[in-house]
Structure formats: structure tokens, C-alpha cells
Design an enzyme around this catalytic site. Sequence first.
Site, short mmCIF file in Angstrom:
data_model
loop_
_atom_site.label_atom_id
_atom_site.label_comp_id
_atom_site.label_asym_id
_atom_site.label_seq_id
_atom_site.Cartn_x
_atom_site.Cartn_y
_atom_site.Cartn_z
CE LYS A 35 19.58 102.89 -9.24
NZ LYS A 35 20.39 103.57 -10.27
CE1 TYR A 255 29.77 69.45 -9.67
CE2 TYR A 255 28.98 71.48 -8.64
CZ TYR A 255 28.73 70.21 -9.14
OH TYR A 255 27.47 69.70 -9.12
#
Length: 358
Positions: A35, A255
Amino acid sequence: MSRPTKAVIDLQALRHNYELAQSLAPKSKTIPMVKANAYGHGAIKVSQALSDIAPAFGVACIEEALELRDTGIKQPILLLEGTFEATELKLAATKGFWVMVENHQQKEAILNADLALPLNVWLGVDTGMHRLGFQPGEIADIYKTLNSSRNISQPIVFTSHFACADNLDSDSTLKQIQTFKACAPVTALQSLANSAAILAWPKAQREWQRPGYMLYGNSPFAVAQENADQLKPVMSFESAVISLRTIAAGESVGYTANWTAERESTIATITVGYGDGYPRNAINGTPVLINGIRCPLVGRVSMDMITVDVTALSEVAIGDKAVLWGPELPVNEVASYCDTIGYELLTRMPERVPRVYL
């Protein structure tokens, strides 16, 4: 493919981990959980690599199952969450999908369906995780009802899922096993063991077992464990240095300027970022391997780039290899710097990152 960011997938390591799971419970049949795009590793390639030894595969939903069937996977495919609409049942029956039944709506949909072929059903029991499954006290009646339906092929498989099997000091798993044992018919086929249970809880061994995280070479435990220590990581998340600069003490990087150099420092920019699945919340000091040597992440993770302090390296150049996680830098360790778990880092890796299969 010129950008060097990639996930290198070692299919021999994958098979090693599958075979380890099988060796720990030799009387069980082992269903690989593929999955979420095989935990980020590529469901199609992973399933193809195991198709000669796996008796079935496990996915979350019918869309994932159809992807495998359409690419030539012929084994039964278990829908771990069952079906979401009654219209899926005919498709599941004709495509050879096994269906989890865990609530009354799913049960009634199967009983009332007009099917050309009967379904193979896995009956979910809530033994204490309280996420999916029928209550133990109602299982006997539900089993009797399903067992008498022409829409259901025999035998029905009884199953449940553990909440705390990764905690070796908890008695929760043994309590769940006892709850399951008390309500599942002795003669019925059963499935209990996930990765942690396969590795550490032999009392959970039943006819079917369901390895997921361990299949990809990562331990579900926070501590060393003798069986888990034999796993081989399947994914190496790699990139390269694309820029170098020297900054003075007192200068900041990235940043928000959340890291400031305390000395003259050499900063390497690596072409990988949160757009590639590298976690934005990785803190300063998160290890990155540059030419096989651990160096600390410094500055905020950007969408496409990170910056690493390589001052301690005697040699570094543009194009040098960077490893974000892999056999020498476990994904679990990286996750510990990011307030998350390795499962999340693997499964949220986007398609933007090419998978290279060995």
C-alpha cells in the site's frame, strides 16, 4: 535525468527482508504490504520483484489493487480497508481481490450484492486498537451470517491489528492476542502479525502474516532487536552538492536565518527539499552523508534545496554525493530529528523523485 536527486531501490535487499519474515514464521504464508506505493518504493516494481515468491499482496483500496492487476500481477490482492461503495464488489469478485469486512455496512453490501463469483473475505476483529473491526462479542453471529452466504467463498480469514507491537515492554499485544483467541474459531484461518509481531511476538504467528515496514528494511522498534537487526534497508535517498561557499562567523543561512555560523564555515547546497519529500521540519544538526561522512544540516529546508555545514571535511566539491537516508544513515534516525517516524518519510516521497531499481 540530469538532476541528481533520486531514490535507489535495492530489490535484492527487498527479497532478503521478505525471506527473513518467512523464516521467522515458516508455517505462515507471507503477504507483502505494498500500500501507499509500497511505502514509497514503487508498488509495481516491488510487487513484480516478489511475484515469484509471494502468495498474495496487500493494499489499502481498490485503486491500488487495480494498478497492480493492470500491470500483470496475478496473485490475489487483499483490500485492507475493504470496499467503500457497493459498486466495487463486482469488480473485486471478477478481479480476484480479497475483501476486508470490518463494519456492518460492508457486511450488508456483500450479503445483498448480485455477484457472478463469490468473494474471498477477511473478517476484521477489533481486539483493542479501536480503529477498524467488529466487536469481539458480535463476531460469532457475524461469522455465522457471512458463512451461510452464497456471495462468500470459503474459508473466511479472521484478522486483527496490533496497536503497540512496536513496544517490547508493553503487555498490550499479549492482551490483544488473548482477546482474538477467545473469539476466533480454532478451525478458522487467521492473520495477526504485522512487522513488529513477526519480528518479536511469536505468539502472534498464524496462517497468514502481513509484513510492511520491515519488508523495506527498517525496524519498527526504537531499540535494537535481534531479528530486526538482520534487515537490509531497501531505499537509499540520494542527491549531490550543487554549490559551495564560505561564510564568515556571524553570517546566517537560508530562510528565516535560523542558523548562524559561529566560525568561518563552508556551506554545501544540496539539490533536495520538501518538494522531494525531505521534511521541512528537519532541525539544524540533522545528519546528511557527504561522501560517506556525516555532516549537519544547517538552515531551513527549502522546497528544492538544503544547506549543509561541510567545514569539517578535508575535501568537498560540486557533484559530490549526498545521502539523505539509506543503509549507512537509517531513515528512523533522520525521522527522530524531525519529530516523526520513518514510515512517514518513506510513504510521502513524491513521484517527482525518480526511483532507480537495482
